[in-house]
Design a protein around this motif. Structure first.
Motif, PDB file in Angstrom:
ATOM      1  N   CYS A  10       0.824  -1.218   0.000  1.00  0.00           N
ATOM      2  CA  CYS A  10       0.000   0.000   0.000  1.00  0.00           C
ATOM      3  C   CYS A  10       0.854   1.263   0.000  1.00  0.00           C
ATOM      4  CB  CYS A  10      -0.966  -0.010   1.172  1.00  0.00           C
ATOM      5  SG  CYS A  10      -2.326  -1.165   0.904  1.00  0.00           S
ATOM      6  N   ILE A  11       1.960   1.252   0.734  1.00  0.00           N
ATOM      7  CA  ILE A  11       2.864   2.403   0.710  1.00  0.00           C
ATOM      8  C   ILE A  11       3.448   2.572  -0.702  1.00  0.00           C
ATOM      9  CG2 ILE A  11       5.096   3.284   1.521  1.00  0.00           C
ATOM     10  CD1 ILE A  11       4.378   2.164   4.290  1.00  0.00           C
ATOM     11  N   ALA A  12       3.878   1.476  -1.300  1.00  0.00           N
ATOM     12  CA  ALA A  12       4.449   1.544  -2.651  1.00  0.00           C
ATOM     13  C   ALA A  12       3.415   2.030  -3.664  1.00  0.00           C
ATOM     14  CB  ALA A  12       4.992   0.177  -3.062  1.00  0.00           C
ATOM     15  N   LEU A  13       2.204   1.514  -3.584  1.00  0.00           N
ATOM     16  CA  LEU A  13       1.161   1.929  -4.529  1.00  0.00           C
ATOM     17  C   LEU A  13       0.779   3.394  -4.333  1.00  0.00           C
ATOM     18  CD1 LEU A  13      -1.015  -1.298  -4.505  1.00  0.00           C
ATOM     19  CD2 LEU A  13       0.347  -0.428  -6.434  1.00  0.00           C
ATOM     20  N   ALA A  14       0.743   3.861  -3.087  1.00  0.00           N
ATOM     21  CA  ALA A  14       0.463   5.278  -2.832  1.00  0.00           C
ATOM     22  C   ALA A  14       1.580   6.146  -3.417  1.00  0.00           C
ATOM     23  CB  ALA A  14       0.300   5.529  -1.336  1.00  0.00           C
ATOM     24  N   ALA A  15       2.833   5.702  -3.272  1.00  0.00           N
ATOM     25  CA  ALA A  15       3.959   6.437  -3.854  1.00  0.00           C
ATOM     26  C   ALA A  15       3.856   6.462  -5.377  1.00  0.00           C
ATOM     27  CB  ALA A  15       5.280   5.811  -3.411  1.00  0.00           C
ATOM     28  N   ILE A  16       3.455   5.352  -5.966  1.00  0.00           N
ATOM     29  CA  ILE A  16       3.270   5.299  -7.421  1.00  0.00           C
ATOM     30  C   ILE A  16       2.171   6.265  -7.849  1.00  0.00           C
ATOM     31  CG2 ILE A  16       2.443   3.821  -9.311  1.00  0.00           C
ATOM     32  CD1 ILE A  16       4.004   1.506  -7.913  1.00  0.00           C
ATOM     33  N   ARG A  17       1.079   6.312  -7.087  1.00  0.00           N
ATOM     34  CA  ARG A  17      -0.017   7.240  -7.409  1.00  0.00           C
ATOM     35  C   ARG A  17       0.494   8.682  -7.360  1.00  0.00           C
ATOM     36  NH1 ARG A  17      -5.665   6.935  -7.464  1.00  0.00           N
ATOM     37  NH2 ARG A  17      -5.087   5.106  -8.660  1.00  0.00           N
ATOM     38  N   LEU A  18       1.291   9.013  -6.354  1.00  0.00           N
ATOM     39  CA  LEU A  18       1.849  10.364  -6.257  1.00  0.00           C
ATOM     40  C   LEU A  18       2.804  10.645  -7.418  1.00  0.00           C
ATOM     41  CD1 LEU A  18       2.522  10.576  -2.420  1.00  0.00           C
ATOM     42  CD2 LEU A  18       0.717  11.751  -3.709  1.00  0.00           C
ATOM     43  N   ALA A  19       3.635   9.658  -7.756  1.00  0.00           N
ATOM     44  CA  ALA A  19       4.550   9.820  -8.882  1.00  0.00           C
ATOM     45  C   ALA A  19       3.776  10.026 -10.191  1.00  0.00           C
ATOM     46  CB  ALA A  19       5.478   8.622  -8.996  1.00  0.00           C
ATOM     47  N   ASP A  20       2.680   9.301 -10.352  1.00  0.00           N
ATOM     48  CA  ASP A  20       1.839   9.495 -11.544  1.00  0.00           C
ATOM     49  C   ASP A  20       1.386  10.951 -11.642  1.00  0.00           C
ATOM     50  OD1 ASP A  20       1.986   6.870 -12.424  1.00  0.00           O
ATOM     51  OD2 ASP A  20      -0.018   6.305 -11.717  1.00  0.00           O
ATOM     52  N   HIS A  21       0.977  11.488 -10.522  1.00  0.00           N
ATOM     53  CA  HIS A  21       0.510  12.884 -10.504  1.00  0.00           C
ATOM     54  C   HIS A  21       1.645  13.838 -10.871  1.00  0.00           C
ATOM     55  CE1 HIS A  21      -1.790  16.387  -9.320  1.00  0.00           C
ATOM     56  NE2 HIS A  21      -0.752  16.772  -8.589  1.00  0.00           N
ATOM     57  N   LEU A  22       2.816  13.595 -10.312  1.00  0.00           N
ATOM     58  CA  LEU A  22       3.954  14.496 -10.545  1.00  0.00           C
ATOM     59  C   LEU A  22       4.567  14.333 -11.926  1.00  0.00           C
ATOM     60  CD1 LEU A  22       5.723  14.142  -7.086  1.00  0.00           C
ATOM     61  CD2 LEU A  22       4.423  16.119  -7.925  1.00  0.00           C
ATOM     62  N   ASP A  23       4.635  13.099 -12.400  1.00  0.00           N
ATOM     63  CA  ASP A  23       5.334  12.810 -13.653  1.00  0.00           C
ATOM     64  C   ASP A  23       4.425  12.706 -14.873  1.00  0.00           C
ATOM     65  OD1 ASP A  23       7.572  12.619 -12.044  1.00  0.00           O
ATOM     66  OD2 ASP A  23       7.528  10.437 -11.953  1.00  0.00           O
ATOM     67  N   GLY A  24       3.128  12.701 -14.653  1.00  0.00           N
ATOM     68  CA  GLY A  24       2.210  12.547 -15.774  1.00  0.00           C
ATOM     69  C   GLY A  24       2.138  11.121 -16.293  1.00  0.00           C
ATOM     70  N   THR A  25       2.579  10.161 -15.491  1.00  0.00           N
ATOM     71  CA  THR A  25       2.493   8.750 -15.875  1.00  0.00           C
ATOM     72  C   THR A  25       1.141   8.199 -15.428  1.00  0.00           C
ATOM     73  OG1 THR A  25       3.659   8.167 -13.838  1.00  0.00           O
ATOM     74  CG2 THR A  25       4.985   8.370 -15.827  1.00  0.00           C
ATOM     75  N   ASP A  26       0.868   6.970 -15.806  1.00  0.00           N
ATOM     76  CA  ASP A  26      -0.424   6.382 -15.466  1.00  0.00           C
ATOM     77  C   ASP A  26      -0.270   4.897 -15.123  1.00  0.00           C
ATOM     78  OD1 ASP A  26      -3.056   5.649 -15.141  1.00  0.00           O
ATOM     79  OD2 ASP A  26      -3.630   6.010 -17.225  1.00  0.00           O
ATOM     80  N   HIS A  27      -0.359   4.620 -13.837  1.00  0.00           N
ATOM     81  CA  HIS A  27      -0.305   3.237 -13.356  1.00  0.00           C
ATOM     82  C   HIS A  27      -1.656   2.826 -12.765  1.00  0.00           C
ATOM     83  CE1 HIS A  27       3.982   4.258 -13.588  1.00  0.00           C
ATOM     84  NE2 HIS A  27       4.140   2.955 -13.826  1.00  0.00           N
ATOM     85  N   ALA A  28      -2.724   3.435 -13.260  1.00  0.00           N
ATOM     86  CA  ALA A  28      -4.059   3.167 -12.732  1.00  0.00           C
ATOM     87  C   ALA A  28      -4.439   1.695 -12.862  1.00  0.00           C
ATOM     88  CB  ALA A  28      -5.096   4.047 -13.425  1.00  0.00           C
ATOM     89  N   THR A  29      -4.036   1.055 -13.928  1.00  0.00           N
ATOM     90  CA  THR A  29      -4.374  -0.362 -14.119  1.00  0.00           C
ATOM     91  C   THR A  29      -3.696  -1.217 -13.064  1.00  0.00           C
ATOM     92  OG1 THR A  29      -4.685  -0.022 -16.486  1.00  0.00           O
ATOM     93  CG2 THR A  29      -4.326  -2.288 -15.738  1.00  0.00           C
TER      94      THR A  29
END
Length: 167
Positions: A10-29
């Protein structure tokens, strides 16, 4: 080997969600697939709480632990707010307690007893009050705006820790 921790995921996925926001990436799937698996495979049937650890194939290795759940609920807010609120409310009901204005948290729900480990911290025998769970409860109670539980936890900390205050 073959041991995954809900806390870490959950910590890793939350960090990925934040990175998506900052970097414009998309790991929603990726996030959606993990949440679907967790809801399907990692929920303890008796309490409705997420288990603390599981195999790489999604088979639970134990039951719910307060030292894990409070942080998991906090992180889930970035991933699935409704699931996060559900997990917090269940943890509050199953693990959180207040007696005479003093708040604390149990390590395990009544429906499951696990072995104490390094994450649990000291547990008061007979009462199942966990230092690890109580400390982590501060994070979730604050992030979910549960001011009465935060105040009760703080009262316990003030009483038990003998804080020194200056100025």
């Amino acid at each position: 080997p073959n041991e995954c921790w809900t806390f870490d995921h959950c910590i890793a996925l939350a960090a990925i969600r934040l990175a998506d926001h900052l970097d414009g990436t998309d790991h929603a799937t990726l996030i959606r697939v993990w949440i679907t698996m967790a809801k399907r495979d990692l929920v303890h049937p008796e309490s409705g709480l997420l288990t603390a650890s599981f195999t790489v194939n999604g088979r639970p290795l134990d039951g719910p632990e307060g030292s894990t759940l409070w942080m998991v609920a906090h992180c889930l807010q970035l991933l699935d707010p409704d699931f996060a609120r559900d997990q917090y409310q269940r943890a509050r009901k199953e693990l959180g307690a207040t007696t005479l204005g003093f708040g604390y948290a149990h390590e395990w729900p009544q429906s499951w007893r696990g072995p104490a480990d390094i994450d649990s911290g000291p547990i008061i025998p007979g009462l199942n009050i966990s230092a690890g769970s109580s400390g982590m409860a501060f994070i979730a109670a604050c992030s979910f705006g549960d001011e009465s539980f935060v105040a009760a936890l703080a009262a316990t900390l003030d009483f038990a820790a003998f804080p020194a205050r200056k100025n």
